[in-house]
Write an enzyme that holds these catalytic residues in place. Structure first.
Site, short mmCIF file in Angstrom:
data_model
loop_
_atom_site.label_atom_id
_atom_site.label_comp_id
_atom_site.label_asym_id
_atom_site.label_seq_id
_atom_site.Cartn_x
_atom_site.Cartn_y
_atom_site.Cartn_z
N HIS B 81 0.28 -1.30 -0.01
CA HIS B 81 -0.04 0.67 -0.01
C HIS B 81 0.71 1.52 -0.01
CE1 HIS B 81 0.12 -0.15 4.53
NE2 HIS B 81 -0.20 1.08 4.09
N ASP B 218 1.62 -7.70 2.05
CA ASP B 218 1.45 -6.14 1.99
C ASP B 218 3.22 -5.86 1.61
OD1 ASP B 218 0.90 -3.03 1.79
OD2 ASP B 218 -0.58 -3.66 3.91
N GLY B 643 2.72 5.71 9.86
CA GLY B 643 3.68 6.02 9.64
C GLY B 643 4.82 4.69 9.33
N ASN B 644 4.36 3.90 10.38
CA ASN B 644 4.91 2.54 11.01
C ASN B 644 4.83 1.74 9.61
OD1 ASN B 644 5.11 3.49 14.10
ND2 ASN B 644 6.63 2.43 13.63
N SER B 645 3.92 2.07 8.63
CA SER B 645 4.09 1.05 8.06
C SER B 645 4.76 0.68 6.77
CB SER B 645 2.78 1.86 6.60
OG SER B 645 1.21 1.96 7.06
#
Lengths: 708, 708
Positions: B81, B218, B643-645
């Protein structure tokens, strides 16, 4: 004794399985040493004796639900949702029992539950021979059904005339292989003893319905009353509590994961022996269509309900009922896929074929049986979607329904008597004309019905036109909602004169230029064709389907049990967690902690202040130290279906440990096949019932009657 | 070295907690013997050295996401994503990489990911003194913010001028107690190496978003390129792979429940030190309003999307983005209540007050600090709902937004220069006039916007009018949707002449009789007031809030960590299951079985045929015998936020074991407080990544580069 041999051929497996809704007689034939090892402490005779009854006879039927006597004074425990109508009917704006709950302080405060009837099993008789003799005269498939229905009516009438205050019914087993006459005591003076507030009895509402984890206190207590002579009679101030032959004592020990339990009651309908063709049609046609149509219908109704508090109130019961069916359809689609039911049926049929072909005698005895059922089911499958479209329109669009019925009987009237629907009579025709005449339709009602029809047409028109009923298939390619609006534009039936003319017969229907009248006319013709076809299929099933089930019986041997048909059954089970999905495990019990967790201060998660306050305290005598709290609901791998609502769940001592009230979502499709991993029923724990009686809406007398 | 003392005062607790997004320097100060006992095998220097970098410097930022170098040749792993836009931009109808996935066979097939930039940490500098000196000159709360922003712009511009190909930013910690300049290498030649099909990378879509159990692959791989001299430059055919100082090797062993893991990356924003007043306002005002408004807006958009395939396509990204925010708001309401955040804050504040009063020196040092923050937060709370209404209208109603901006600048222009908004300039006014002139509005667009406004008004008008912005509060009592229709009835701004006249300034706005023009004018005034007030509050927070945080720091001592602010952090964690609700337990891992379980053959659960086929086989080298299958996703109690994605998750050896991509629903409100029972982040297991590279859309070169 006829009863002892009824299912003697069927028998029951030596090692009793948790799958199966067993007839009492079959259950007696299990290996009771094995049952004892699993924890059953009762003897066969204590459990069930065809003449003397036994524990099992404490399980009664009430409405479409199951229930149990749980005191010598006719106290009956069932689900809150089974007693809902009786509670509602005793509620007023000033004294809202539905909202606040109700606890009678003494017998004289108990409230009549008009319309509720308790049926207590008296005896069963085998009437197979008489039924088979009657049916044998049939000249056609359709006639077979008519003769069957007629003979049943005759047996029931004869028996009820001989024995007043009984209610008789004839149950057909195995597609008509056997017929049992059930003679039951009919107690119609039933009184409300206790109901928790709706915010306990229905907590979670539609959000939690069909789901685990559950925290619903879905219980209520009633009492059966009879005349002073012990015979049933209508409500009377001098009636006395009924004294049942048997009642279930309430368990005092703690129920634990792994414990043996029995679910007793009257499951309504399962279809465990369907062919792969029938399953496939339900999975790919019937349930997706039903889910789509009802989703559309609910969207319309919810939008309508949002327009005013009055509309919201008026539509709430209808929305609740439809939402239940919609979620069920969704669960069916989900479960049939997830449990690979069609694939498993195909594998089964292959094994069945092998078994058949392994023995020439067997092969000739059951010649063509699989082909016969596949053929019948394929025929049914071809019409399954079409019939569902007709039914959904009739069920959800009241005006069109009345019009289509009137059109149907008008057409029947015009037919030669020998071609008429056998259910036609001047009386039913007149009644349908009267209903049409009495119709009161306003603009708002027409607008709502147009939108409801639009939602159903939109859902239906996504099917190939060959699967639609003719009245709808001619709309293929059109926009469903737009079409419905057009059908209702210039609606003439608001005019009493127009309705008057339609009452005159066929020409007024066929010459009308009102598109809605034409649509209703065509729908009436579809209905005629559908009923005729369904009757013929049903009649054919009495032959082809019966042979199929007989072959299944022989093939499956001692692990065969007949499909649920509203008769008394026993399901053997263990308290048992499950795996709802990869990545999740359930526990076997929920606790009061979960009630607090879900609390939102608004419906459907608004617990009564007394509950919230009591839940914050520790040290209740109903806490289970192993759970560090009060248990609320529990799971078991019992084999249940609709009709098992309110079923008593008993432990190995025959003590009441809970009341069944639902299944988990992963088990909605269990009607088509039991599954050890996912077939779980949900019961409200009796300890939570007792905790409520002590803490939330206190009922010390009732607690005492229950032994606490 | 300035860096070593930056948070020297803060320190870190001796026993490292799983709560906390720790600054690298703080993490070094943990008790490493204790970390070693938990399973960390790295030395301090291997993990992070302020000058030499270390493992931690392999964690980079890409877009708003985190990512990690995982080969010496600049290979970057992040979430699907996070790379979505880059994959979409390389897709055409003929070659749909989003749908089919992409695997470059060799470097020359890698595709430019325009707009994607990789930021590699170079160094950090303390610029606190310079910032404090600049801010000290402020004569008012509002001016303090302007001076702060101005000084930051100056520092950034100076540093970037000195060091080309770097990107600088100044992060404010602890409400302005410290300021760090971050100097980062900016690599803008980024290329797509591998993306799984969307049906792997996004499986579950909005249905599964923010939820466990999860089965989303993901992940995606990119590569950073620089000029042959090693210096960053724009995309160029002769560019070569960037050689990072450090990269994360991929783990070869099996990750197991209980294992220590570290989550590295750039969390965006948390609010862990809010007062009870601020939390209460968010729980009872902000998030319920946002959820209601977005539910209404989504209803309108989904209805619109259902009208045609074109509308569906055009609105899909917007619906997806809004649905994400809506579900987040729902999770906030749920989690703030369930975690009793307000009550816990009140308890904390009581303990803080005791601590304060226990020492006279302390009391005088922090005099009035709690009252100050409660007062500031109460002031903010009074406007929280009002500001949200204004924001939701501006965000969702494009036409009204442009009109309100034009009205705002027209009003500013008419003011005396000294009373103007400091952001006013002739340029911004002209730009807003130009946008108004360029507007193209058709009937369908107006109709949609009227319905969107109606949905927001309906949601807003349920609040007391005192909590609404004046433009909306004067509609109190009205039906929101009806009012919106009326505002748009007879809309004049479709006429270019009308827009021309509005561009002339205030009189045209105030004299218009078009209700929509009047509404936009009033909304513009609300916007002016809101911005002015927010700036003043922000300025006051730089004083009052900073004192509060300093007091918190002293009170909490070694367990204090600064709120997330987009800077590099480390979260210590264990692989760990949780209890989503009473009656349910999660497992720590999901497996391929769950992908098959969820498969529906339609979006969002339609796996690629190659995946379904491979999932049916056993014996893959990536299977975990303990799970009897290939792990897909896993849970850890890492402290993460937006933001930790894409954050790399590493094991005790510093090897890559997964990529963080979400949190569980019960942890959405974790931004306001970490919770050992429910704070769980979700990562895609590297073994699932590798299994995909081997079986679904094979990429042998990439597997080889990763060491397999």
């Amino acid at each position: 004794m006829p009863l002892l041999v009824l299912f003697g051929l069927l028998g029951a497996p030596a090692t009793p399985p948790d799958e199966g809704q067993w007839l009492p007689q079959q259950f007696l034939e299990f290996d009771w040493d094995e049952l004892k090892r699993r924890g059953l402490e009762l003897s066969r005779d204590e459990f069930w004796h065809p003449e003397r009854g036994g524990l099992l006879s404490a399980a009664v039927q009430i409405g479409g639900c199951s229930a149990a006597f749980c005191s010598p004074d006719g106290l009956v425990a069932t689900n809150h949702h089974c007693g809902f109508a009786a509670i509602e009917q005793n509620s007023t704006v000033e004294r809202n029992l539905l909202r606040d709950g109700f606890a009678a302080r003494g017998r004289d405060e108990e409230l009549p539950a008009r319309g509720m009837v308790v049926y207590v099993m008296k005896r069963m008789e085998d009437v197979t021979d008489r039924m088979h003799a009657a049916i044998a005269k049939a000249g056609s498939d359709a006639e077979r059904v008519l003769l069957m229905e007629e003979e049943i009516r005759r047996i029931v009438a004869e028996t009820e005339a001989r024995e007043p205050a009984t209610s008789c019914s004839v149950a057909s087993f195995l597609n008509g292989k056997s017929y049992h006459l059930h003679v039951r005591t009919r107690i119609e003076d039933v009184r409300l003893v206790y109901a928790p507030p709706r915010s306990v009895g229905e907590v979670g509402g539609e959000d939690d319905n069909w789901l685990w984890p559950r925290h619903t206190g879905d219980f209520a207590f009633f009492r059966a009353y009879v005349g002073p002579d012990g015979n049933p009679r209508p409500h009377h101030p001098e009636n006395v509590p009924y004294r049942p032959r048997h009642h279930l004592p309430v368990a005092r020990g703690h129920l634990r994961e792994g414990d043996l339990v029995l679910v007793l009651g009257y499951p309504g309908r399962t279809e465990r022996y369907l062919s792969s063709a029938a399953v496939a049609a339900r999975q790919t046609r019937l349930y997706p269509l039903r889910h789509r149509a009802l989703t559309g219908v609910l969207g319309v109704l919810e939008e309508q309900a949002s327009r005013s508090p009055e509309a919201s109130l008026r539509l709430s019961t209808r929305i609740k009922a439809l939402a239940n069916v919609q979620k069920n359809a969704q669960g069916m689609v989900f479960g049939l896929r997830r449990n690979r039911v069609e694939a498993r049926k195909l594998e089964e049929e292959a094994r069945f074929r092998e078994w058949l072909e392994a023995d020439p005698g067997r092969l000739s005895r059951h010649e063509g049986v699989l082909e016969g059922i596949l053929d019948l089911d394929a025929e049914e499958a071809r019409h399954l979607a079409s019939d569902e479209v007709v039914s959904q329109i009739l069920r959800n669009c009241a005006l069109i329904g009345i019009m289509a019925q009137a059109a149907l009987w008008a057409a029947e009237e015009a037919r030669e008597p020998e071609h008429r629907d056998p259910r036609y009579s001047a009386r039913v025709r007149d009644e349908s004309v009267r209903m049409l005449g009495r119709l009161e339709v306003d603009e708002a009602g027409l607008d709502l019905e147009a939108r409801l029809l639009g939602a159903i047409l939109e859902a239906s028109l996504r099917l190939p036109s060959i699967e639609l009923p003719p009245s709808v298939s001619r709309l293929a390619g059109a926009d469903g909602r737009e079409t419905a609006r057009m059908l209702f534009a210039g609606c003439t039936v608001t005019d009493p004169a127009v309705r008057q003319s339609l009452a005159q017969g066929v020409p007024a229907w066929t010459s009308s230029e009102d598109p809605l009248v034409r649509f209703a006319w065509e729908l009436g013709q579809d209905l005629h064709v559908m009923r005729h076809r369904q009757r013929a299929q049903q009649g054919r099933r009495l032959v082809v389907g019966r042979r199929w089930i007989e072959a299944q019986e022989e093939w499956r041997g001692r692990s065969f049990y007949p499909d649920a048909n509203g008769t008394l059954r026993v399901s053997l089970a263990s308290v048992r967690a499950y795996e709802p999905a990869d990545g999740l495990r359930s526990t076997a019990f929920t606790t009061l902690r979960g009630v607090l967790e879900k609390e939102r201060g608004e419906d459907p998660f608004r617990s009564p202040p007394a509950l919230l306050e009591a839940a914050g305290r520790r040290g209740s005598r109903f806490e289970d130290p192993a759970l560090q709290g009060v248990p609320v609901c529990f799971l078991a791998d019992g084999d249940t279906t609709g009709g098992n609502s309110g079923s008593p769940i008993v432990n190995g001592k025959g003590e009441l440990v809970g009341l069944n009230f639902d299944r988990v979502f992963e088990n909605v499709a269990g009607d088509f096949g039991w599954n050890p991993e996912r077939s779980r029923n949900i019961g409200v724990d009796i300890r939570y019932v007792l905790w409520n009686l002590e803490n939330v809406l206190p009922a010390p007398e009732l607690l005492q009657e229950l032994g606490f």
